[in-house]
Write a protein that holds these residues in place. Sequence first.
Motif, mmCIF file in Angstrom:
data_model
loop_
_atom_site.group_PDB
_atom_site.id
_atom_site.type_symbol
_atom_site.label_atom_id
_atom_site.label_comp_id
_atom_site.label_asym_id
_atom_site.label_seq_id
_atom_site.Cartn_x
_atom_site.Cartn_y
_atom_site.Cartn_z
ATOM 1 N N THR A 66 -6.341 -12.972 0.964
ATOM 2 C CA THR A 66 -5.510 -12.756 2.149
ATOM 3 C C THR A 66 -5.328 -14.053 2.903
ATOM 4 O O THR A 66 -4.240 -14.357 3.376
ATOM 5 C CB THR A 66 -6.170 -11.705 3.062
ATOM 6 N N GLN A 71 -1.627 -10.449 -1.005
ATOM 7 C CA GLN A 71 -2.054 -9.107 -0.636
ATOM 8 C C GLN A 71 -2.153 -8.240 -1.876
ATOM 9 O O GLN A 71 -1.401 -8.419 -2.820
ATOM 10 C CB GLN A 71 -1.062 -8.500 0.345
ATOM 11 N N MET A 72 -3.088 -7.314 -1.843
ATOM 12 C CA MET A 72 -3.278 -6.432 -2.985
ATOM 13 C C MET A 72 -3.163 -4.991 -2.534
ATOM 14 O O MET A 72 -3.687 -4.632 -1.487
ATOM 15 C CB MET A 72 -4.685 -6.626 -3.543
ATOM 16 N N PRO A 73 -2.529 -4.162 -3.340
ATOM 17 C CA PRO A 73 -2.461 -2.746 -2.966
ATOM 18 C C PRO A 73 -3.838 -2.090 -3.097
ATOM 19 O O PRO A 73 -4.651 -2.520 -3.919
ATOM 20 C CB PRO A 73 -1.473 -2.159 -3.970
ATOM 21 N N PRO A 74 -4.087 -1.048 -2.310
ATOM 22 C CA PRO A 74 -5.414 -0.423 -2.307
ATOM 23 C C PRO A 74 -5.871 0.043 -3.683
ATOM 24 O O PRO A 74 -7.046 -0.063 -4.022
ATOM 25 C CB PRO A 74 -5.239 0.772 -1.361
ATOM 26 N N LYS B 534 7.109 -8.020 2.983
ATOM 27 C CA LYS B 534 6.212 -6.986 3.507
ATOM 28 C C LYS B 534 5.459 -7.443 4.754
ATOM 29 O O LYS B 534 4.948 -6.625 5.501
ATOM 30 C CB LYS B 534 5.248 -6.515 2.421
ATOM 31 N N GLN B 535 5.396 -8.749 4.984
ATOM 32 C CA GLN B 535 4.770 -9.206 6.223
ATOM 33 C C GLN B 535 5.666 -8.973 7.431
ATOM 34 O O GLN B 535 5.188 -8.848 8.550
ATOM 35 C CB GLN B 535 4.464 -10.712 6.138
ATOM 36 N N LEU B 541 2.486 -1.557 2.461
ATOM 37 C CA LEU B 541 1.669 -2.549 1.765
ATOM 38 C C LEU B 541 1.368 -3.745 2.656
ATOM 39 O O LEU B 541 0.565 -4.590 2.326
ATOM 40 C CB LEU B 541 2.433 -3.087 0.555
ATOM 41 N N ALA B 543 0.152 -6.212 5.410
ATOM 42 C CA ALA B 543 -1.043 -6.377 6.219
ATOM 43 C C ALA B 543 -0.729 -6.164 7.693
ATOM 44 O O ALA B 543 -1.442 -5.465 8.403
ATOM 45 C CB ALA B 543 -1.599 -7.766 6.005
ATOM 46 N N ARG B 552 6.766 4.103 1.250
ATOM 47 C CA ARG B 552 6.817 4.217 -0.215
ATOM 48 C C ARG B 552 6.541 5.656 -0.656
ATOM 49 O O ARG B 552 6.296 5.929 -1.812
ATOM 50 C CB ARG B 552 5.768 3.299 -0.855
#
Lengths: 368, 647
Positions: A66, A71-74, B534-535, B541, B543, B552
Amino acid sequence: MNDEKTKETGGFFEGIASFFRRDLVSYIIKRILAIFPSLLLISFVIFVVIQLPPGDYVSAYIAKLTGQGEQMPPEVIEQLRADFDLDKPFMLQYWSWIKGIIWTPSNTTWYRLYGSHHNWKYSFSEGKPVWTVIREYLPLTVGLTLAVMIFQYLVSIPLAVYSATHQYSLGDYLLSFIGFIGAAVPGFILAIICMILAYKWTGNPLVGLFSKEMLENGVHWGNIGEFLKRLIIPFIVLGLGGTCGTIRSIRAQMLDEISQPYTLTARAKGVSETKIIWKYCFRAAINPTVTGLGTSLSHLFSGSTVSAMVLNIMIMGPVLYDALLSQDMYLAGAIVMVQAFLVEVGILLADIGLAFLDPRIRFSGGSR
Amino acid sequence: MKKVLVIVLAALLTLGIVAAQAVEFKEAPMLAEKVAAGELPPVEERLPKAEDVYVMTELKNHQPLEIGKYGGVLTKAVTKVGNWEICRSSTLERPVDFDTNGTPFNNVLKSLESNEDMTEWTMHLREGMKWSDGEPFTADDITFWFYMLHKNNYDGLAYWAPLFQVIDGKEVWADVEKIDDYTVKWTFAQPQFRSNFVDTGDLKWFWAPKHFWEDKVPSSYYMENPIWPDTGLSDEEVMAKFMEIGMELDSVKACGKSGYYFWNHPQMPTISAYITMNEKSDPLVKLVRNPYYWKVDAEGNQLPYIDEIDFLIVNNSDQAILMLESNDSDVDYIVANIKDVIAIEDAMGDGVERHELTSTYWGDGQLYFNLTDKNLEMRDLVNNKNFRIAMSVAVDREQVVNLWYDGLTEPANAAPEYPNFGYNEEWSLRYTQYDPEYAKKLLTEECGLVMGNDGWFHFPGSGDKVSLSVVCSKTDAATAEKYAVLKQYWDAIGIEMNLNQADNYNTICDSNEGWDAAWGDQEISGYKIESRPKQFIPLNLAATWYSFYDTRGSAYNPEFFDLEGDLLKLYNVYQEWLQIPELTDRDEKELEMMQILIDNTWFLAFSTTPSEYYMVRTGLGNWPETMLNEDKFNFQMQFGFNTIYFK
């Protein structure tokens, strides 16, 4: 003359035999046997402590990613956690770890591939088996630690004896001053000062034990001079604190012993001063130092982590630090276990050394 | 006109091929010796066929490429954290690459085209291109990677987003087929725009050397596919294969990547300019010249110029600085922050050059509020734009930049920074005027808060003190120190903020529990929104927006909030933006999204972001004069290890 020599030799062997008297031998055996349950207990405490901080290797790894903007999906995070067995209950993780270390059977993939009955698990951050990582760093760590310890005693003992036998002389004051400074200044500050001075005076800050050329070709005759030059700062930084402490401790003990009645008696009987100092006083004065030998081995092993990091020396301390930071629990656990083992062995050796130095010490009750 | 220019630029970058046909290829002396000794085939046989050789004529910032000299070892001192991945990513070759304006150009791919509805993409490889061990790089390396390593998650990350589409909440993967040795075709269930496919920057590669992997994929990872049969290998057999090449593993799970991007194996052949020779824990990581590298300069000299890149691992950046400054040291360059730059220049004078790597962050010290806060009073408050403005104007940014960066940065709010796309001084300075009285007025009159006798604001309903829990990462000590500077301003206007330095920062944020604002970690950056949408957009997704705006489908998160107001508007513009096939046609919508973001002040910043600097010993050629610290441009790679040379 020959008879005298034979007598002396016989006396020596008799001395050894009497040194390993029954109570000492049984004490050593008991202590060796006690190492195993205490290591087992330590291992559990280590595992608990390492797992105490919230999160695990994966969360530390995700935090690192991060920080780099990734970023990684859960679902991927959970998969990673499952891959590393971090989704299992604590006790299961511990049992699987300790069981593998104690005995990994011959019918396992681990044994067939690595030919070892002791599986220390895998280092997530280094990407290789834990024992492989430890093997990489252990020789340098132990080598440097022992060398610094030897340096420490070789320097401190004569200076301490000199200081005690020349109490309140200029030399004594000077040594006391250096001793206080050495004991008071943190190693990492000293490391920074040494590196800056080296840079100012020689144009080379001497960062690390090995130059790039040494990392490529190893240490050989052509670069041994450079290598020895690079040893100076680590020896000063890692050894100075201990050296100063040892000087202070031996000096104080020596001063006590020098004023004991037996010293006066020996002097009155005409025993030479050298013999009084070295054979009687020093032998008695060194007891606390020998007692501290066990723990000082462990201290040098990891206690100088910050100094080693400042000096860029890749010994076990910085590796442990990195492992704890990234929550690489099996690697951190294994390093602390190795240290715990060293402390146990160190204390045992110190006890044996103590018994050798001072025959009055007994390890069992009753009279002989 | 702009589009034409882009096409011309792309053509210039990629199709200098014609020139290649006329030139005689040359190679580094060290390779020529090997050819003479019979250890290597001649350079013509190592390169792709002449018309497929990639001819470099300029750097990514369009600076003309100087013809360099062969030889030398370049040494960089790097800190241990993340070193290995950085070492390897520095030489990454992607299917298409991007110039520093974000314009894509073909790189590993010779060309690509789609059918009319964009459900099929045909890619052409460079004929005769080879892996670093001399084996041909072909379509098989792509199909094998996709079916045997990636889709089955053997490589540790079944998430190469451009290769699947989300249809009715389900991931539907593309298929790939081999047309011939140098052509593959990807087929998608729905139209896949180029801008969502190869141009996202997320598609860093889609190949792996089949000849290396074909005896290293266990049956346990086999997934039915139209091309490749099961290897029939047990996990143990695969691990034994890895042991033969010096890799000790405890399970086949470790055979893939180290969690995310980069393969664990330095032994794996590469198509990069340099071959990594060491493992990640080694104190010296060496990258040596790839004799089969497929790029040349305008005079036909096979790249790279420099024989070897060495990464010397150190524990902290101060050691790196000392080593650079030392005359005795081998270190040629380091990355430094602005405070160190001045000290280095003082110490080295003309002996060092400074190359700026400009930031793409939307300001430094970003603070964003939890718009889905479970405390309803707090949620209402942080969703009130006037509250966010009050929090912004309460801070004396002039003082902040002095305390944080010795005045070396400028006061700013969260907005695109110069020279990034969308930079606008008015945006950057909006709500930055220090005015604590105005802040108090907003809190009282526009937010309805009540000032209590204790000197703190209280909620009018419950009467509770307004106390925000701000979460930040515990490992980031510098961030916490910077926060202490800000806190005094908010204390002064009567808003209590408590910093929670959490080890489990991400878990806390994802849980939507116990935080009202987040500070300084998941920072918003990108030369454009398209770099990291996505930010900027409330995707689940992202953060910044965390998991609670479900965009989604609820399958991804059972707890979600509906988008409303400007958040919904932003999301809808984003959807429209996605429907524009060409990346270069999206700018207008991009600006529209930026305007919504700026107008709403959903997140704050307090200073411009300090750049990073490459401090390089004088005497290296082809170092670009301008660089952007942008992930999509492969930030470390903008100066190009393959083109720099010792003058």
